[in-house]
Design a protein around this motif. Sequence first.
Motif, PDB file in Angstrom:
ATOM      1  N   PHE B 229       0.830  -1.206   0.000  1.00 42.42           N
ATOM      2  CA  PHE B 229       0.000   0.000   0.000  1.00 42.42           C
ATOM      3  C   PHE B 229       0.866   1.259   0.000  1.00 42.42           C
ATOM      4  CE2 PHE B 229      -1.674   3.460   2.643  1.00 42.42           C
ATOM      5  CZ  PHE B 229      -2.644   3.920   1.765  1.00 42.42           C
ATOM      6  N   LEU B 230       1.852   1.302   0.886  1.00 42.92           N
ATOM      7  CA  LEU B 230       2.632   2.535   1.047  1.00 42.92           C
ATOM      8  C   LEU B 230       3.353   2.912  -0.240  1.00 42.92           C
ATOM      9  CD1 LEU B 230       4.098   1.869   4.625  1.00 42.92           C
ATOM     10  CD2 LEU B 230       2.470   3.679   3.996  1.00 42.92           C
ATOM     11  N   GLY B 231       3.854   1.906  -0.958  1.00 41.51           N
ATOM     12  CA  GLY B 231       4.562   2.191  -2.197  1.00 41.51           C
ATOM     13  C   GLY B 231       3.638   2.696  -3.287  1.00 41.51           C
ATOM     14  N   ALA B 232       2.473   2.078  -3.431  1.00 43.39           N
ATOM     15  CA  ALA B 232       1.538   2.519  -4.463  1.00 43.39           C
ATOM     16  C   ALA B 232       0.984   3.905  -4.112  1.00 43.39           C
ATOM     17  CB  ALA B 232       0.401   1.510  -4.608  1.00 43.39           C
ATOM     18  N   HIS B 233       0.757   4.129  -2.827  1.00 45.15           N
ATOM     19  CA  HIS B 233       0.229   5.414  -2.368  1.00 45.15           C
ATOM     20  C   HIS B 233       1.179   6.557  -2.725  1.00 45.15           C
ATOM     21  CE1 HIS B 233      -1.435   8.451   0.297  1.00 45.15           C
ATOM     22  NE2 HIS B 233      -0.277   8.543   0.912  1.00 45.15           N
ATOM     23  N   LYS B 234       2.446   6.363  -2.380  1.00 43.69           N
ATOM     24  CA  LYS B 234       3.426   7.420  -2.651  1.00 43.69           C
ATOM     25  C   LYS B 234       3.599   7.610  -4.165  1.00 43.69           C
ATOM     26  CE  LYS B 234       6.848  10.287  -2.026  1.00 43.69           C
ATOM     27  NZ  LYS B 234       6.631  11.621  -1.449  1.00 43.69           N
ATOM     28  N   SER B 235       3.696   6.502  -4.882  1.00 45.77           N
ATOM     29  CA  SER B 235       3.885   6.590  -6.333  1.00 45.77           C
ATOM     30  C   SER B 235       2.735   7.350  -6.985  1.00 45.77           C
ATOM     31  CB  SER B 235       3.970   5.183  -6.938  1.00 45.77           C
ATOM     32  OG  SER B 235       5.054   4.477  -6.393  1.00 45.77           O
ATOM     33  N   MET B 236       1.527   7.082  -6.551  1.00 48.13           N
ATOM     34  CA  MET B 236       0.367   7.748  -7.143  1.00 48.13           C
ATOM     35  C   MET B 236       0.437   9.248  -6.876  1.00 48.13           C
ATOM     36  SD  MET B 236      -3.553   6.500  -6.975  1.00 48.13           S
ATOM     37  CE  MET B 236      -4.910   7.399  -7.759  1.00 48.13           C
ATOM     38  N   ASN B 237       0.810   9.614  -5.674  1.00 46.64           N
ATOM     39  CA  ASN B 237       0.923  11.037  -5.372  1.00 46.64           C
ATOM     40  C   ASN B 237       1.991  11.707  -6.233  1.00 46.64           C
ATOM     41  OD1 ASN B 237      -1.146  11.220  -3.548  1.00 46.64           O
ATOM     42  ND2 ASN B 237       0.146  10.855  -1.742  1.00 46.64           N
ATOM     43  N   VAL B 238       3.129  11.042  -6.385  1.00 42.44           N
ATOM     44  CA  VAL B 238       4.176  11.645  -7.218  1.00 42.44           C
ATOM     45  C   VAL B 238       3.715  11.752  -8.671  1.00 42.44           C
ATOM     46  CG1 VAL B 238       6.513  11.329  -8.140  1.00 42.44           C
ATOM     47  CG2 VAL B 238       6.067  10.922  -5.709  1.00 42.44           C
ATOM     48  N   MET B 239       3.117  10.692  -9.188  1.00 46.02           N
ATOM     49  CA  MET B 239       2.611  10.733 -10.571  1.00 46.02           C
ATOM     50  C   MET B 239       1.659  11.892 -10.794  1.00 46.02           C
ATOM     51  SD  MET B 239       1.648   6.768 -11.245  1.00 46.02           S
ATOM     52  CE  MET B 239       2.859   5.456 -11.208  1.00 46.02           C
ATOM     53  N   GLU B 240       0.790  12.137  -9.807  1.00 45.95           N
ATOM     54  CA  GLU B 240      -0.226  13.166 -10.016  1.00 45.95           C
ATOM     55  C   GLU B 240       0.366  14.567  -9.987  1.00 45.95           C
ATOM     56  OE1 GLU B 240      -3.558  12.174  -7.505  1.00 45.95           O
ATOM     57  OE2 GLU B 240      -4.186  10.643  -8.964  1.00 45.95           O
ATOM     58  N   GLU B 241       1.600  14.671  -9.478  1.00 48.35           N
ATOM     59  CA  GLU B 241       2.255  15.980  -9.507  1.00 48.35           C
ATOM     60  C   GLU B 241       3.103  16.167 -10.759  1.00 48.35           C
ATOM     61  OE1 GLU B 241       4.271  16.234  -5.796  1.00 48.35           O
ATOM     62  OE2 GLU B 241       2.373  16.157  -4.697  1.00 48.35           O
TER      63      GLU B 241
END
Lengths: 323, 323, 323, 323, 323, 323
Positions: B229-241
């Motif tokens: 979860f933590l990895g996908a969560h962070k990755s998604m936030n970075v992608m959206e920026e």
Amino acid sequence: MDIKLLKEINKNHLNCIVEVVALLVEVKVRTTKTEKQYADLIIQDTSKKMEVKYWEYEDNKQFFEGLGEATVVKIKGMVGEYQGQIQLTCKQIALLDSHEVRMADLIPTSDWGLDTLQKGLRYFYDKVEAPHLKSLLDQMIFTEEYYERFSTYPAARSVHHNFYHGLLQHVLEVLKFAYTVATTKKLTTRQQERLIVMCFLHDWAKIFEYKPLPTIGFTEEGTMLGHIFLGAHKSMNVMEEIEGFDHEDKLIILNGILGHHGKLEYGSPVLPKTVEAQILHHADCISGDIESILSFMTEQEESEETFTSKLWNMGTDYYKKGR
Amino acid sequence: MDIKLLKEINKNHLNCIVEVVALLVEVKVRTTKTEKQYADLIIQDTSKKMEVKYWEYEDNKQFFEGLGEATVVKIKGMVGEYQGQIQLTCKQIALLDSHEVRMADLIPTSDWGLDTLQKGLRYFYDKVEAPHLKSLLDQMIFTEEYYERFSTYPAARSVHHNFYHGLLQHVLEVLKFAYTVATTKKLTTRQQERLIVMCFLHDWAKIFEYKPLPTIGFTEEGTMLGHIFLGAHKSMNVMEEIEGFDHEDKLIILNGILGHHGKLEYGSPVLPKTVEAQILHHADCISGDIESILSFMTEQEESEETFTSKLWNMGTDYYKKGR
Amino acid sequence: MDIKLLKEINKNHLNCIVEVVALLVEVKVRTTKTEKQYADLIIQDTSKKMEVKYWEYEDNKQFFEGLGEATVVKIKGMVGEYQGQIQLTCKQIALLDSHEVRMADLIPTSDWGLDTLQKGLRYFYDKVEAPHLKSLLDQMIFTEEYYERFSTYPAARSVHHNFYHGLLQHVLEVLKFAYTVATTKKLTTRQQERLIVMCFLHDWAKIFEYKPLPTIGFTEEGTMLGHIFLGAHKSMNVMEEIEGFDHEDKLIILNGILGHHGKLEYGSPVLPKTVEAQILHHADCISGDIESILSFMTEQEESEETFTSKLWNMGTDYYKKGR
Amino acid sequence: MDIKLLKEINKNHLNCIVEVVALLVEVKVRTTKTEKQYADLIIQDTSKKMEVKYWEYEDNKQFFEGLGEATVVKIKGMVGEYQGQIQLTCKQIALLDSHEVRMADLIPTSDWGLDTLQKGLRYFYDKVEAPHLKSLLDQMIFTEEYYERFSTYPAARSVHHNFYHGLLQHVLEVLKFAYTVATTKKLTTRQQERLIVMCFLHDWAKIFEYKPLPTIGFTEEGTMLGHIFLGAHKSMNVMEEIEGFDHEDKLIILNGILGHHGKLEYGSPVLPKTVEAQILHHADCISGDIESILSFMTEQEESEETFTSKLWNMGTDYYKKGR
Amino acid sequence: MDIKLLKEINKNHLNCIVEVVALLVEVKVRTTKTEKQYADLIIQDTSKKMEVKYWEYEDNKQFFEGLGEATVVKIKGMVGEYQGQIQLTCKQIALLDSHEVRMADLIPTSDWGLDTLQKGLRYFYDKVEAPHLKSLLDQMIFTEEYYERFSTYPAARSVHHNFYHGLLQHVLEVLKFAYTVATTKKLTTRQQERLIVMCFLHDWAKIFEYKPLPTIGFTEEGTMLGHIFLGAHKSMNVMEEIEGFDHEDKLIILNGILGHHGKLEYGSPVLPKTVEAQILHHADCISGDIESILSFMTEQEESEETFTSKLWNMGTDYYKKGR
Amino acid sequence: MDIKLLKEINKNHLNCIVEVVALLVEVKVRTTKTEKQYADLIIQDTSKKMEVKYWEYEDNKQFFEGLGEATVVKIKGMVGEYQGQIQLTCKQIALLDSHEVRMADLIPTSDWGLDTLQKGLRYFYDKVEAPHLKSLLDQMIFTEEYYERFSTYPAARSVHHNFYHGLLQHVLEVLKFAYTVATTKKLTTRQQERLIVMCFLHDWAKIFEYKPLPTIGFTEEGTMLGHIFLGAHKSMNVMEEIEGFDHEDKLIILNGILGHHGKLEYGSPVLPKTVEAQILHHADCISGDIESILSFMTEQEESEETFTSKLWNMGTDYYKKGR
């Protein structure tokens, strides 16, 4: 008229006589209202399936008796159309010896090309230097008795590598994946050579488990005994005839063949007991899984859905966008 | 006396004063018959564990309070012997900033060498050309905030890659295996680049799931939420920026991170839905399995048995001959 | 003629013109023997499905292009009969904005009534007093951005709560069951408030996992990432923007969302790690199971058998007597 | 000296004579170097376990013969100390009839209070109006033959509700949870009454499956036949003696008792075949699971770890912060 | 005309009137174009199924109302032919009491012969000498109330022993297999007698779980409670009425009945707890498995394939050669 | 002094010299405070284990080097007592050739008697009349090369038939059970003879999978390849050397050996594909299960509990009363 593939026959040929070479895959005998028998044939090559009417069936019954499950035939026929589909009316039909045709024109075939496949095989064969291991490969694969089968059989009945040269391509994939792991993880030379031999031999007995293409199906021996037993059995016999075959190598290679399905519930009677055997198991899995996904996605390319339907052996559907 | 490793201290040093740098991994406070408190310490480096008596505990209690779970200390002590074992009597003890020591001297470390590891990382990074993917890697890995952790953390608590630089070595193995499969199976460039990114990121959040070495264990966040979860969560936030990050790439990479354990019962909340995700899953498995067998066999090298004991995560014992 | 529901149209209306509002759920284009295209439409509301002939299809093709999967239309048509079934011949067809109709007339809808549902929601919302938790609910649910979806979406694609307001009713059931357990087992206020928040949020991301009704199906995001990840991801982002959001509450609530399927094999990437999370999981199960049995029995009420057929998600048949 | 609980005896009592009432839970006969037999006893109450030396064992052997597994005794003894632990030297020992003591002082007991428990029971009993169902409850529970046992037995041997009045508390929890579900989901009155009866009776036969407290363990009948069979067997016999007992109610209630473990693999010989039976199963699960987590967390409250150790029946550890 | 079996009616009888006795297994009411109702009947005996037209349906509706699921009828009709199939046109139809016909002529029946079956039963009955065990068998089996059912019911709905006298044959097989094991393994006389009783009683309640042949299906009681519970329940009641029934025998026999499916997941609420119970379980398995393979192979004898299709309860196909 | 069994040595022999023949099963070398080495030996026969002190170890080291895992020795020693246990002080120790002793005195042995076992073997051998099958048995079993091993090896390492002649007894049980089923179910003569052969051969390769008694354990070959593969491999080779060995018999017998564990997850690489193979599987199961329960109950006979402890391979405890 020079017809190479069934799909080349089109409306321009209506009412012309054409000659085609194809697999005869179905014969249905029917009866007209006047109680005369005729036959509905289905023929196919890699490009298409096509229906053929054969009105002279009664005069030629003995031709159809004793035909194998999928035979190569040459048909001369008149091109017609029925409900929008091109169909032939057969004038002459004759058997063709399978050596007279390129199988690759009639059934799905590895797109790697035989030349590439054979070079790859040689590449890994040359990495094996221990004479007893080289001798084992010589007698199991590079021998007149088996090489023809080994280089043309499929590696599965459905799902993956179920095409001409399929076994060869699968073995080569397994070799590439396993060898990358072996060198990355710095296995000893002895381990690496043994692993190469195990990759070569793991599915060897599929040449006895399956019927030869174009037929698709198991032999009696295949269903009753399976390729895992048959392969280890033959390998053990060959090893025991090679003078001074190293005992540890023997146990490890046989365990690798027996254990390559990785778990008892997948049909391995023993578990992989060495790092080589475990690498072989994983490399085998990847080759099968990835090919089955790729060929399934190709099959479903034309549907408009975003996802494929469920691929039964993988248990899920796949996303078709983004390629 | 110039002591580098604990195992260098031997009977020749009896009654000498030596100075060692080691991890302090256990402090047990005890009471003498005269009701005075003292401490039994255990220190270790990569070569050995050793007991240390510290009689002045009562005068120095505050030193021990607030110590983390595994701290680097410099100890000056007298060499003694008890029941045949070398042991120290501590005269002085002091904390050392972890930057003053080479962690590789104190805890097990990847034997690939940091240099090799970093070159490997760069090699695969350079294969990624799409700017949005490059930018994602830059912000998740090649940034001051995370690089230090990413390049030193272990990849597991036990069983495999549980050493300094372990995550880095594991990621590199996964990259090598996955890339071999991707090129062999002729994936498109877009698929290949995406797969490389997925390999880089799949275990990224282990830098939050585990405590930093030499401590071994999970953080609260790690146990409650998990690295998937933590990895996908962070990755998604970075992608959206990242402006204009391709939507399909986003879904596919996130699905790859979420699905890299391959099955729901192994903790992936969704199954791999692309061929890249399936390759990542297999490559991850192989890297873990093979390393765990190899390190287990090394551990058991010295026993005289023909087979190792049972390796719990693999469910079997291994044959030790033939290497 | 004032027609409210399709089932009101009967043989008395034969050859009359009626005007109906309904969902257009299928368009099949066909060709007459004279090669003219026409369309067979299927429309439905909560009372009935009905066939509609549209002979002017060729003149109006562009109307049908670009229609979504299920659209609300107003149709003026002539009542006819074919093989004993009432059917319409369409004279005029027009799109209706979905805001111009009461969805509850067109698709199955919760029989609790929106008013009851909203009161229930408010009742539990009011029990949450901690400002950071209240703020979390405000931003996730009681905000213009999400409230519309949250209060109208279904909670499942099939089996249970797959109707208008289904998610809302399901959340309310979960709240009622969980709250009874929490008070019976004397949880602390802090635990109770946290549990209420977890009930509110556990299926929140179904508003992104499903397409909006009347369409039934998953979004791409839903299939690739799933509501468990999406819900925890969004919740974590909102929590991090709320100043001073308690760290333990954060971990526990996120673990509750991630763990609400109860077992890894049901898609939770971590197990429930608190008593609240375990209560949530059970309450979620009951709500789903009981609703699926009840709606299935209603469906099968009319068959004469003593037992229903097998309800696939429960794995058994049910006894229909004794109610 | 007025000692109520074992933990009240402290160093101030050294060399004093005290009188205690406790459970005698272990008798070990030992031999002194002079070949004389003595006994090491262990006694316990809810506050503590304590060792007792009994030197006059040889003179009093017959007292110990034929003692049950856990007996209430009154001991007069001298307070001593051994290796820092308070211990008694027994002067007099006598059996106490279990009616002379409050069991709650000697063994763990429900903290709901008997009064509350009984009121709860009455509350749900009063909701049952159908005479045949009332009569069933009267004969199975509210009868001199069974009421004593039903209201004092535990509901499990370990893990949950394994205390005095445990069955009663468990039944009440199940009733509360099930009734909330039944009313929320608008079951008919007939279904609700039947569900109440099923909750009352589902674990009834635990009063024959377990030995009476303070002994902990199964009876022979319990191990060989189990409470699921025994409960349904007895219920069926009682029903058949009630004139005109509704046939459907009979089948549904018996199926509910037989099916309350929910799955064959958990020991139910048939699956729940009604919505009432499914509610009962879930309510039973929740009561057991939640109590087992709560009591396990209480047990582990004092350890300093952030997480409990693994709770075996739930398969995971629990987060101890945030309460 | 003296017709014994439906298959005896052939083209030679065209336009003749015949009289047959058969099972009426299906009644479909249809409507002619002139809106008159008639019935399409299906009748069968062990030799064949046959269609029957009944044009006078409207005049005789009340005859068909209230017919059970499979009834024995005597039909007088005219022989005709339709699409190559012999069919009757019914002139008279009448119910036959099932005692007027030999069931073996109408439904599949054990090929052991009733005489052999009964002698076998007696043979094992005579081995039981303990009076309380003899008395148990007398009351459960050799009593007017149950013997008729016990000796004619099938032992399963499909797969194995699903024929007239099926239960009897199955019980006898179980007795033979179990007794061979018991004597080979030298069980005590007491164990052997108990085992015989357990074999007799294990499936006893199938006479309440199934509907009587020729109907095939479960009773309500059977589906809701199952033969395992029903058999143990009845046995326990009978035992308790036999004065001085040995307590250990009671527990062991009941455990054997409850445990005869061998595992919880197969519907036994307790595991076999004695060697007798384990033998019973195995003997029951073999009888069922082997009969199901043999009858399946007989069914598929005529197909030309080398292997049968997959037998669902065994999970595999069978080799048809070599017999 | 004429000592036959270790248990005959008692306190009456204190300080006498006795001579015993026993298995030497453990040698622990220890050091006295004066740094002299001595050995603590453990010897055993069927009656008892006993400790032996050997003070002259240093003078006799070479005797102990190269000893196998369990050796037969003759020891002359002085009887002493330590902590209430009889123990010997060794004066002389010498190896004994295993042919000089009756193994049955030293290790657990089948209680059927070798004579009975051999007669049983002959009984079933004589039922096989087909020459090719007879020849197969002659070469696999009744041949000098294998008969000694076949008639003395155990059939398992633990749990069941793990004693001298264990394999022989197990094979005979399997033959008896299977033959009863075959005749009851009226298999053809050909099937019956084949089944007898399969029973004889199914565990044949245990004579290569295990080390010879008194050692207990697997050979390398056994662990790496397993008796299932080894047995089918050898059988296939022998069959192929028998002229005109029937092909169907070959496939069926090999499938029976490969499939005798009944399921893939139990180590059979193929499923039983004939009724004979299925009977063999069941007969094998029963023999193993029942023997393991019986021997376990004998082991636990002396404990006072009503139930045994849990027998791990059966997953349950057993009721000890009622025999």
